[in-house]
Design a protein around this motif. Structure first.
Motif, PDB file in Angstrom:
ATOM      1  N   GLN B   3      11.715   9.408   1.222  1.00 35.35           N
ATOM      2  CA  GLN B   3      12.189   8.086   0.823  1.00 35.35           C
ATOM      3  C   GLN B   3      13.340   7.684   1.725  1.00 35.35           C
ATOM      4  OE1 GLN B   3      14.216   7.818  -2.970  1.00 35.35           O
ATOM      5  NE2 GLN B   3      13.362   5.809  -3.353  1.00 35.35           N
ATOM      6  N   ASN B  30       5.750   8.697  11.092  1.00 31.43           N
ATOM      7  CA  ASN B  30       5.017   8.092  12.201  1.00 31.43           C
ATOM      8  C   ASN B  30       5.729   6.840  12.688  1.00 31.43           C
ATOM      9  OD1 ASN B  30       2.936   9.995  12.134  1.00 31.43           O
ATOM     10  ND2 ASN B  30       1.826   8.835  10.572  1.00 31.43           N
ATOM     11  N   ASN B  31       6.249   6.089  11.734  1.00 30.49           N
ATOM     12  CA  ASN B  31       6.990   4.890  12.084  1.00 30.49           C
ATOM     13  C   ASN B  31       7.915   4.527  10.933  1.00 30.49           C
ATOM     14  OD1 ASN B  31       5.718   2.751  10.256  1.00 30.49           O
ATOM     15  ND2 ASN B  31       3.914   3.567  11.297  1.00 30.49           N
ATOM     16  N   GLN B  33       9.704   0.981   9.147  1.00 28.49           N
ATOM     17  CA  GLN B  33       9.645  -0.479   9.124  1.00 28.49           C
ATOM     18  C   GLN B  33      10.823  -1.028   8.327  1.00 28.49           C
ATOM     19  OE1 GLN B  33       5.677  -2.022   8.119  1.00 28.49           O
ATOM     20  NE2 GLN B  33       4.857   0.047   8.380  1.00 28.49           N
ATOM     21  N   TYR B  35      11.896  -4.478   6.048  1.00 32.25           N
ATOM     22  CA  TYR B  35      11.397  -5.658   5.355  1.00 32.25           C
ATOM     23  C   TYR B  35      12.572  -6.413   4.760  1.00 32.25           C
ATOM     24  CZ  TYR B  35       6.580  -3.915   5.511  1.00 32.25           C
ATOM     25  OH  TYR B  35       5.341  -3.479   5.933  1.00 32.25           O
ATOM     26  N   PHE B  88      15.030  -3.765   3.112  1.00 33.49           N
ATOM     27  CA  PHE B  88      14.493  -2.454   2.772  1.00 33.49           C
ATOM     28  C   PHE B  88      13.939  -1.779   4.017  1.00 33.49           C
ATOM     29  CE2 PHE B  88      14.461  -2.703  -1.847  1.00 33.49           C
ATOM     30  CZ  PHE B  88      14.454  -4.069  -2.088  1.00 33.49           C
ATOM     31  N   ALA B  97       0.230   4.555   2.862  1.00 33.28           N
ATOM     32  CA  ALA B  97       1.208   4.119   1.881  1.00 33.28           C
ATOM     33  C   ALA B  97       2.606   4.135   2.477  1.00 33.28           C
ATOM     34  CB  ALA B  97       1.150   5.031   0.659  1.00 33.28           C
ATOM     35  N   LEU B  98       3.411   3.180   2.078  1.00 37.97           N
ATOM     36  CA  LEU B  98       4.805   3.124   2.490  1.00 37.97           C
ATOM     37  C   LEU B  98       5.694   3.557   1.339  1.00 37.97           C
ATOM     38  CD1 LEU B  98       5.096  -0.278   4.400  1.00 37.97           C
ATOM     39  CD2 LEU B  98       5.048   2.013   5.380  1.00 37.97           C
ATOM     40  N   PHE B 100       9.443   2.945   0.120  1.00 42.78           N
ATOM     41  CA  PHE B 100      10.570   2.053   0.349  1.00 42.78           C
ATOM     42  C   PHE B 100      11.863   2.688  -0.123  1.00 42.78           C
ATOM     43  CE2 PHE B 100       8.797  -1.983   1.712  1.00 42.78           C
ATOM     44  CZ  PHE B 100       7.455  -1.829   1.419  1.00 42.78           C
ATOM     45  N   GLY B 101      12.936   2.380   0.590  1.00 43.22           N
ATOM     46  CA  GLY B 101      14.262   2.734   0.135  1.00 43.22           C
ATOM     47  C   GLY B 101      14.749   1.758  -0.901  1.00 43.22           C
ATOM     48  N   LYS B 102      15.954   1.982  -1.391  1.00 45.16           N
ATOM     49  CA  LYS B 102      16.480   1.172  -2.489  1.00 45.16           C
ATOM     50  C   LYS B 102      17.016  -0.163  -2.019  1.00 45.16           C
ATOM     51  CE  LYS B 102      17.600   5.206  -5.294  1.00 45.16           C
ATOM     52  NZ  LYS B 102      18.656   6.012  -5.934  1.00 45.16           N
TER      53      LYS B 102
END
Lengths: 110, 110
Positions: B3, B30-31, B33, B35, B88, B97-98, B100-102
């Protein structure tokens, strides 16, 4: 414009009364996701479809079900909503790494 | 599960200033992102940086990635009031699946 559409934007349901949220896309992406996001928290993945293949996250409650009748549409069914299920529900699609989100449906449980 | 954890949780700046947000994660990726989410709306993809990249630019955005420290930063230069949103980071998991952080809540005042 190609997009992800969620209906309704706001949904109020009663405790224990089944509710269905819908998502449609014009992007023709093969992957569709449902996330739950509670206030001031990260989106939490509930499940996703890779084409017709359904992938359930291990901690997604059995109360949550999903259907994807075709490429364009995906539904989230909450069989017996509890007060703890009040949240924003986000639908997203992807063809590669980047995900495209709908505006979300805010669910209120009374 | 891995996470992203963003830091700071909240950031308030004046228009024209730069905003820097940090993200740390736990396992190989792998990567990564970033948002943006405006209040009560869906998420919008900003930028993706691959694990073999160290820096990437997009307009007023600059993202860095340090895989040895398992961290990333997002810099928004010359902030505008319209940049007010939650940001995020998200790391991929099994390529589909991603996680997400908080999020960091950015407030830009004029």
């Amino acid at each position: 414009d190609a997009m992800v559409i969620q209906n309704p934007r706001y949904q109020v349901t009663q405790f224990g009364k089944p509710v269905t949220l819908s998502c449609s896309q014009t992007l023709n992406h093969n992957v569709m996701y449902w996330y739950q996001q509670k206030s001031s928290q990260a989106p939490k993945l509930l499940f996703h479809y890779y084409d017709k293949d359904f992938n359930n996250e291990a901690d997604t409650p059995d109360n949550f079900q999903s259907r994807r009748p075709n490429t364009s549409f995906c539904f989230l069914d909450i069989r017996s909503p509890g007060l703890g299920d009040a949240a924003m529900y986000l639908c997203a699609t992807s063809k590669g790494y980047e995900q495209y989100f709908g505006p979300g449906t805010r669910l209120t449980v009374t | 599960s891995q996470q992203g954890e963003e830091d700071p949780q909240a950031l308030s700046i004046q228009e024209g200033e730069n905003a820097t947000m940090n993200c740390s994660y736990k396992t190989s990726i792998n990567n990564l992102q970033w948002y943006r989410q405006n209040s009560g709306r869906g998420l919008v993809h900003l930028i993706l940086i691959r694990s073999n990249e160290r820096e990437k630019h997009s307009g007023r955005l600059r993202v860095t990635l340090d895989t040895s420290k398992k961290s990333s930063s997002l810099l928004i230069t010359a902030s505008r009031a319209a940049d007010t949103a939650s940001y995020f980071c998200a790391t991929d998991q099994a390529g589909t699946a991603l996680i997400f952080g908080k999020g960091t809540t950015l407030s830009v005042s004029s």
